[in-house]
Every structure is written in C-alpha cells, then in structure tokens.
Design an enzyme around this catalytic site. Structure first.
Site, PDB file in Angstrom:
ATOM      1  N   ARG A 107     -10.282   6.490   1.856  1.00 51.18           N
ATOM      2  CA  ARG A 107     -10.113   7.307   3.070  1.00 51.18           C
ATOM      3  C   ARG A 107     -10.695   6.605   4.295  1.00 51.18           C
ATOM      4  O   ARG A 107     -10.148   6.702   5.396  1.00 51.18           O
ATOM      5  CB  ARG A 107     -10.762   8.672   2.863  1.00 51.18           C
ATOM      6  CG  ARG A 107      -9.947   9.562   1.923  1.00 51.18           C
ATOM      7  CD  ARG A 107     -10.726  10.788   1.491  1.00 51.18           C
ATOM      8  NE  ARG A 107      -9.886  11.846   0.963  1.00 51.18           N
ATOM      9  CZ  ARG A 107     -10.348  12.992   0.510  1.00 51.18           C
ATOM     10  NH1 ARG A 107     -11.657  13.229   0.513  1.00 51.18           N
ATOM     11  NH2 ARG A 107      -9.527  13.917   0.049  1.00 51.18           N
ATOM     12  N   ASN A 121      -5.974  11.927   5.352  1.00 52.20           N
ATOM     13  CA  ASN A 121      -6.887  11.070   4.581  1.00 52.20           C
ATOM     14  C   ASN A 121      -6.234  10.466   3.328  1.00 52.20           C
ATOM     15  O   ASN A 121      -6.914  10.123   2.375  1.00 52.20           O
ATOM     16  CB  ASN A 121      -8.181  11.825   4.261  1.00 52.20           C
ATOM     17  CG  ASN A 121      -7.939  13.166   3.601  1.00 52.20           C
ATOM     18  OD1 ASN A 121      -6.833  13.434   3.140  1.00 52.20           O
ATOM     19  ND2 ASN A 121      -8.957  13.982   3.523  1.00 52.20           N
ATOM     20  N   HIS A 124      -5.621  12.834  -2.205  1.00 55.31           N
ATOM     21  CA  HIS A 124      -6.346  14.006  -2.684  1.00 55.31           C
ATOM     22  C   HIS A 124      -6.933  13.666  -4.046  1.00 55.31           C
ATOM     23  O   HIS A 124      -6.281  13.001  -4.859  1.00 55.31           O
ATOM     24  CB  HIS A 124      -5.408  15.207  -2.846  1.00 55.31           C
ATOM     25  CG  HIS A 124      -6.044  16.327  -3.614  1.00 55.31           C
ATOM     26  ND1 HIS A 124      -6.873  17.244  -3.012  1.00 55.31           N
ATOM     27  CD2 HIS A 124      -6.043  16.626  -4.936  1.00 55.31           C
ATOM     28  CE1 HIS A 124      -7.332  18.079  -3.939  1.00 55.31           C
ATOM     29  NE2 HIS A 124      -6.848  17.721  -5.115  1.00 55.31           N
TER      30      HIS A 124
HETATM   31  P1  DAT Z   1     -11.214  17.309  -0.073  1.00 55.26           P
HETATM   32  O1  DAT Z   1      -9.770  16.889   0.124  1.00 55.26           O
HETATM   33  O2  DAT Z   1     -12.174  16.181   0.203  1.00 55.26           O
HETATM   34  O3  DAT Z   1     -11.458  17.969  -1.417  1.00 55.26           O
HETATM   35  P2  DAT Z   1     -11.195  19.963   1.122  1.00 55.26           P
HETATM   36  O4  DAT Z   1     -10.723  20.471  -0.197  1.00 55.26           O
HETATM   37  O5  DAT Z   1     -12.379  20.646   1.752  1.00 55.26           O
HETATM   38  O6  DAT Z   1     -11.547  18.399   1.040  1.00 55.26           O
HETATM   39  O7  DAT Z   1     -10.026  19.998   2.200  1.00 55.26           O
HETATM   40  C1  DAT Z   1      -8.696  19.715   1.833  1.00 55.26           C
HETATM   41  C2  DAT Z   1      -8.022  18.934   2.944  1.00 55.26           C
HETATM   42  O8  DAT Z   1      -8.017  19.680   4.163  1.00 55.26           O
HETATM   43  C3  DAT Z   1      -8.742  17.636   3.299  1.00 55.26           C
HETATM   44  O9  DAT Z   1      -8.387  16.568   2.452  1.00 55.26           O
HETATM   45  C4  DAT Z   1      -8.301  17.414   4.707  1.00 55.26           C
HETATM   46  C5  DAT Z   1      -8.207  18.818   5.281  1.00 55.26           C
HETATM   47  N1  DAT Z   1      -9.456  19.203   5.966  1.00 55.26           N
HETATM   48  C6  DAT Z   1     -10.597  19.623   5.376  1.00 55.26           C
HETATM   49  N2  DAT Z   1     -11.556  19.926   6.263  1.00 55.26           N
HETATM   50  C7  DAT Z   1     -11.002  19.707   7.470  1.00 55.26           C
HETATM   51  C8  DAT Z   1     -11.477  19.838   8.817  1.00 55.26           C
HETATM   52  N3  DAT Z   1     -12.719  20.264   9.080  1.00 55.26           N
HETATM   53  N4  DAT Z   1     -10.631  19.519   9.828  1.00 55.26           N
HETATM   54  C9  DAT Z   1      -9.367  19.096   9.557  1.00 55.26           C
HETATM   55  N5  DAT Z   1      -8.845  18.940   8.315  1.00 55.26           N
HETATM   56  C10 DAT Z   1      -9.654  19.242   7.293  1.00 55.26           C
HETATM   57 MG    MG Z   2     -10.759  19.763  -2.201  1.00 53.02          MG
END
Ligand code: DAT
Ligand code: MG
Length: 165
Positions: A107, A121, A124
């Site tokens: 990422r 990013n 997943h």
């Molecule tokens: P991860 O993909 O690291 O498990 P997550 O499940 O909290 O993270 O969030 C899913 C996706 O949502 C993440 O890959 C990108 C988007 N995302 C998360 N938090 C965000 C934020 N604060 N602003 C914008 N996009 C976000």
């Molecule tokens: Mg997640």
C-alpha cells in the site's frame, strides 16, 4: 496458528498492472494459494464486504471504488493459507492509509488518496480470523478452494445457474 485469509487485488491494482508485483511480494510469505479467480463485483457483494463501514462518510465512494467505477470492473480474489497467514499478509500490505503505510509495503508503494478522500490502497487483506471467515465465505464457494477451509454441508437445493452450451 494455521489459518486462511482473503486477498483482493482491487480495481486500481489491476488498472495499474500490479498483479505480478503484488503476487511476487505475497510469495515472500511462503503461504499457499488455495483459491484464485477474477470477479466482477456486484453491488450486493460490495455492500456485504464493507458492511462494517456503512455509516462512514466515504462509504458510497468506497462501494463505487471496489465495484470498479473508477478503474476496471473487476477484482482478483485469492485465498492464502498457512501459519499466521493473516498477520503475514497484513504486514506486507501495510497500513490502511497509504500515506501512513511504510514505503516498502504494497500500500505504501502503490496506494494513493483520491481528491474525494478515498484510500485507493490497491489490495484488501482480512484483518482477523472472524473477518477472514466471513469474507472467504462471501467470495468463494467450498468447491472453489483446494482445501476444506470451513465445515461444509451437502445440499440438493437447486439454484439457477449457467453451463457451457
Ligand atoms: P483495511 O482495508 O485496512 O482492513 P478497513 O477495513 O478499516 O481497512 O477499511 C476498508 C477500506 O475502506 C480501506 O481499505 C480503505 C477505505 N477506508 C478506510 N478508512 C478510510 C478513511 N478514513 N478514509 C477513506 N477511506 C477509508
Ligand atoms: Mg478491513
């Protein structure tokens, strides 16, 4: 602990031709791939996958992003299996926010934040065993995996499906 984890190479990763690079990085883990396929992401599946984020301000953009509205309308879905699969893969992926992710992580190297504030990013990866189970069952049917990752039941239920003509 031996476990399995769901990986998605997201539409931006495919558009940027990063499949090879990402799979090479993931091969450092020495984990086994037990399932892999290309998927056109339906609205239902996108919503189910990200249901824990439903109330957040970037949610609608996130759904459009994972459905490929901004890149290509597909993702590559994979299941990796082996010792500590979840943390090994998450470590290589890096932090959720690509600006905070280490630059050597997937990422950190390839992600960006859009002007609308969505984290693109590129990958997943399941965050924990509960997420992994829910996500693998959402993206894969039992017969699409090389091993029986979770208990199965037999069914004679008929579902409308397609076969080659
Ligand atoms: P991860 O993909 O690291 O498990 P997550 O499940 O909290 O993270 O969030 C899913 C996706 O949502 C993440 O890959 C990108 C988007 N995302 C998360 N938090 C965000 C934020 N604060 N602003 C914008 N996009 C976000
Ligand atoms: Mg997640």
């Amino acid at each position: 602990m031996v476990e399995q984890t769901l990986i998605l190479i997201k539409p931006d990763g495919l558009k940027k031709s990063l499949t090879g690079n990402i799979l090479t990085r993931l091969s450092e883990t020495k984990l086994e791939i037990i399932g892999a396929k290309m998927v056109k992401v339906s609205w239902q599946r996108a919503n189910e996958h990200y249901r824990h984020l439903k109330d957040l301000p970037f949610y609608d953009e996130l759904i459009k992003y994972i459905m490929g509205e901004y890149h290509k309308k597909k993702v590559m879905a994979l299941v990796y299996w082996g010792e500590n699969a979840i943390s090994k893969v998450r470590d290589i992926c890096g932090k959720t926010n690509p600006e905070e992710a280490e630059s050597v992580s997937i990422r950190g190297a390839y992600g960006r934040i859009t002007t609308k504030g969505v984290y693109e990013n590129v990958i997943h990866a399941s965050a924990n065993t509960e997420d992994a189970e829910r996500e693998i069952k959402l993206w894969f049917a039992p017969d699409e995996l090389i091993i029986e990752a979770y208990p199965v039941v037999e069914t004679t239920e008929r579902v409308k499906t397609e076969k080659w003509k």
